[in-house]
Design a protein around this motif. Structure first.
Motif, mmCIF file in Angstrom:
data_model
loop_
_atom_site.group_PDB
_atom_site.id
_atom_site.type_symbol
_atom_site.label_atom_id
_atom_site.label_comp_id
_atom_site.label_asym_id
_atom_site.label_seq_id
_atom_site.Cartn_x
_atom_site.Cartn_y
_atom_site.Cartn_z
ATOM 1 N N SER A 106 10.840 15.267 4.665
ATOM 2 C CA SER A 106 9.805 14.239 4.556
ATOM 3 C C SER A 106 9.289 14.203 3.127
ATOM 4 C CB SER A 106 8.652 14.573 5.500
ATOM 5 O OG SER A 106 7.519 13.797 5.189
ATOM 6 N N ASN A 107 9.015 13.009 2.634
ATOM 7 C CA ASN A 107 8.380 12.888 1.318
ATOM 8 C C ASN A 107 6.960 12.364 1.476
ATOM 9 O OD1 ASN A 107 10.575 13.741 -0.242
ATOM 10 N ND2 ASN A 107 11.539 11.742 -0.025
ATOM 11 N N GLU A 108 6.364 12.617 2.647
ATOM 12 C CA GLU A 108 5.034 12.088 2.937
ATOM 13 C C GLU A 108 3.974 12.686 2.022
ATOM 14 O OE1 GLU A 108 3.739 9.834 5.207
ATOM 15 O OE2 GLU A 108 5.769 9.286 5.813
ATOM 16 N N ILE A 109 3.086 11.808 1.540
ATOM 17 C CA ILE A 109 1.896 12.213 0.804
ATOM 18 C C ILE A 109 0.714 11.741 1.647
ATOM 19 C CG2 ILE A 109 0.521 11.899 -1.302
ATOM 20 C CD1 ILE A 109 3.127 13.352 -1.889
ATOM 21 N N TYR A 110 -0.212 12.642 1.914
ATOM 22 C CA TYR A 110 -1.376 12.317 2.733
ATOM 23 C C TYR A 110 -2.641 12.398 1.890
ATOM 24 C CZ TYR A 110 1.837 13.413 6.567
ATOM 25 O OH TYR A 110 2.912 13.445 7.426
ATOM 26 N N LYS B 72 -14.739 14.090 -1.024
ATOM 27 C CA LYS B 72 -14.340 15.152 -0.084
ATOM 28 C C LYS B 72 -12.996 14.819 0.584
ATOM 29 C CE LYS B 72 -19.049 16.787 0.818
ATOM 30 N NZ LYS B 72 -19.092 17.560 -0.364
ATOM 31 N N MET B 73 -12.077 14.300 -0.227
ATOM 32 C CA MET B 73 -10.743 13.939 0.249
ATOM 33 C C MET B 73 -9.702 14.815 -0.446
ATOM 34 S SD MET B 73 -11.087 11.338 2.410
ATOM 35 C CE MET B 73 -9.660 10.273 2.406
ATOM 36 N N TYR B 74 -8.720 15.253 0.340
ATOM 37 C CA TYR B 74 -7.582 16.001 -0.181
ATOM 38 C C TYR B 74 -6.383 15.076 -0.305
ATOM 39 C CZ TYR B 74 -9.459 20.746 0.614
ATOM 40 O OH TYR B 74 -10.170 21.918 0.573
ATOM 41 N N THR B 75 -5.557 15.322 -1.303
ATOM 42 C CA THR B 75 -4.239 14.712 -1.394
ATOM 43 C C THR B 75 -3.251 15.858 -1.227
ATOM 44 O OG1 THR B 75 -5.056 13.017 -2.878
ATOM 45 C CG2 THR B 75 -2.664 13.341 -2.820
ATOM 46 N N LEU B 76 -2.336 15.703 -0.269
ATOM 47 C CA LEU B 76 -1.403 16.777 0.080
ATOM 48 C C LEU B 76 -0.008 16.219 0.290
ATOM 49 C CD1 LEU B 76 -4.063 16.912 2.341
ATOM 50 C CD2 LEU B 76 -3.399 19.271 2.079
ATOM 51 N N SER B 77 0.986 17.091 0.130
ATOM 52 C CA SER B 77 2.373 16.695 0.424
ATOM 53 C C SER B 77 2.874 17.514 1.601
ATOM 54 C CB SER B 77 3.272 16.918 -0.799
ATOM 55 O OG SER B 77 3.331 18.287 -1.129
ATOM 56 N N ASP B 78 3.610 16.854 2.471
ATOM 57 C CA ASP B 78 4.197 17.494 3.647
ATOM 58 C C ASP B 78 5.179 18.566 3.178
ATOM 59 O OD1 ASP B 78 5.520 18.136 6.033
ATOM 60 O OD2 ASP B 78 5.507 16.071 6.734
ATOM 61 N N GLU B 79 5.112 19.763 3.765
ATOM 62 C CA GLU B 79 6.032 20.838 3.406
ATOM 63 C C GLU B 79 7.397 20.693 4.071
ATOM 64 O OE1 GLU B 79 5.646 24.329 1.381
ATOM 65 O OE2 GLU B 79 5.229 22.365 0.548
ATOM 66 N N ASP B 80 7.535 19.757 5.009
ATOM 67 C CA ASP B 80 8.831 19.492 5.634
ATOM 68 C C ASP B 80 9.726 18.864 4.569
ATOM 69 O OD1 ASP B 80 11.042 18.589 7.037
ATOM 70 O OD2 ASP B 80 9.874 17.728 8.679
ATOM 71 N N THR B 81 10.808 19.549 4.220
ATOM 72 C CA THR B 81 11.659 19.083 3.121
ATOM 73 C C THR B 81 12.361 17.767 3.430
ATOM 74 O OG1 THR B 81 13.427 20.499 3.925
ATOM 75 C CG2 THR B 81 12.059 21.372 2.134
ATOM 76 N N ALA C 117 0.838 -1.205 0.000
ATOM 77 C CA ALA C 117 0.000 0.000 0.000
ATOM 78 C C ALA C 117 0.867 1.248 0.000
ATOM 79 C CB ALA C 117 -0.928 0.000 1.217
ATOM 80 N N THR C 118 1.918 1.219 0.819
ATOM 81 C CA THR C 118 2.839 2.350 0.863
ATOM 82 C C THR C 118 3.507 2.535 -0.488
ATOM 83 O OG1 THR C 118 3.227 1.915 3.185
ATOM 84 C CG2 THR C 118 4.814 3.338 2.079
ATOM 85 N N THR C 119 3.958 1.432 -1.079
ATOM 86 C CA THR C 119 4.611 1.482 -2.388
ATOM 87 C C THR C 119 3.643 2.017 -3.437
ATOM 88 O OG1 THR C 119 5.973 -0.387 -1.763
ATOM 89 C CG2 THR C 119 5.873 0.120 -4.106
ATOM 90 N N ALA C 120 2.391 1.548 -3.375
ATOM 91 C CA ALA C 120 1.393 2.010 -4.346
ATOM 92 C C ALA C 120 1.180 3.513 -4.217
ATOM 93 C CB ALA C 120 0.071 1.266 -4.151
ATOM 94 N N THR C 121 1.080 4.007 -2.977
ATOM 95 C CA THR C 121 0.891 5.443 -2.761
ATOM 96 C C THR C 121 2.096 6.214 -3.286
ATOM 97 O OG1 THR C 121 -0.408 4.979 -0.797
ATOM 98 C CG2 THR C 121 0.451 7.217 -1.029
ATOM 99 N N THR C 122 3.294 5.720 -2.949
ATOM 100 C CA THR C 122 4.517 6.382 -3.400
ATOM 101 C C THR C 122 4.603 6.346 -4.924
ATOM 102 O OG1 THR C 122 5.563 5.661 -1.369
ATOM 103 C CG2 THR C 122 7.021 6.424 -3.119
ATOM 104 N N SER C 123 4.289 5.180 -5.527
ATOM 105 C CA SER C 123 4.344 5.057 -6.979
ATOM 106 C C SER C 123 3.340 5.984 -7.641
ATOM 107 C CB SER C 123 4.070 3.611 -7.404
ATOM 108 O OG SER C 123 5.049 2.767 -6.850
ATOM 109 N N LEU C 124 2.140 6.056 -7.052
ATOM 110 C CA LEU C 124 1.106 6.932 -7.590
ATOM 111 C C LEU C 124 1.568 8.383 -7.542
ATOM 112 C CD1 LEU C 124 -1.762 7.071 -8.684
ATOM 113 C CD2 LEU C 124 -2.574 7.278 -6.348
ATOM 114 N N ALA C 125 2.152 8.770 -6.402
ATOM 115 C CA ALA C 125 2.655 10.142 -6.266
ATOM 116 C C ALA C 125 3.768 10.405 -7.276
ATOM 117 C CB ALA C 125 3.159 10.381 -4.843
ATOM 118 N N ALA C 126 4.659 9.423 -7.447
ATOM 119 C CA ALA C 126 5.761 9.578 -8.398
ATOM 120 C C ALA C 126 5.211 9.689 -9.814
ATOM 121 C CB ALA C 126 6.731 8.406 -8.283
#
Length: 175
Positions: free
Chosen positions: A86-90, A75-84, A16-25
């Motif tokens: 971190s590469n978190e996508i929420y 009603k869902m947001y996709t966001l990226s952490d502004e902490d440089t 799931a993490t890989t899928a999220t990361t791959s999707l973001a990439a």
């Protein structure tokens, strides 16, 4: 028995993490894909809008994030952490997201753009050199910055000094 379940759970989380990361990439590599697939459902972010987000529901902790997209049906947001660091996508529900006021790039006076902060307002603002929001009180506004006295931010002599925070890093205190 138990070992098999645990072993099966770990790869699922990892996948799931890989899928999220791959999707973001993939989204980063192909910025047009979000727009061309479902322009009426998902609004891609083109203005680099910032938001305060709760990564955990009902938490007192808020962090600074960049809005990637918003799905008006879920009603869902996709966001990226502004902490440089971190590469978190929420992907989180709108009740955990507070879009922030955009910086006013217009140098001439603009009657439509009024500062919404007044001296004494209780706010949450990004503490300088962090991406975390902390409670404070507005002390004034000048040159696109809110002058903030952060609560519990006193120096060795017990004085709370105001700090200048960019206006786009300030939100109304959550109720």
């Amino acid at each position: 028995g138990g070992g098999y379940t645990a072993a099966a759970a770990a790869p699922a989380t990892s996948a799931a993490t890989t899928a999220t990361t791959s999707l973001a990439a993939a989204a980063a590599a192909e910025p047009h894909s979000t727009t061309t697939i479902t322009p009426s459902i998902i609004s891609p972010n083109t203005n680099k809008d910032l938001a305060a987000i709760q990564t955990t529901p009902n938490s007192p902790d808020w962090i600074l994030a960049k809005i990637i997209s918003y799905n008006k049906y879920t009603k869902m947001y996709t966001l990226s952490d502004e902490d440089t660091s971190s590469n978190e996508i929420y992907t989180i529900p709108e009740r955990q997201v507070r879009p922030l006021q955009q910086k006013n790039n217009n140098t001439s006076s603009n009657n439509n753009h009024k500062n919404k902060w007044n001296k004494g307002d209780d706010i949450y603002a990004v503490y300088p050199d962090t991406t975390s929001f902390y409670p404070g009180v507005v002390n004034g506004v000048m040159n696109g910055h809110v002058m903030v006295q952060f609560k519990d931010d006193w120096d060795a002599s017990g004085v709370i000094h105001e700090k200048a925070v960019p206006i786009q890093h300030v939100m109304k205190a959550p109720s």
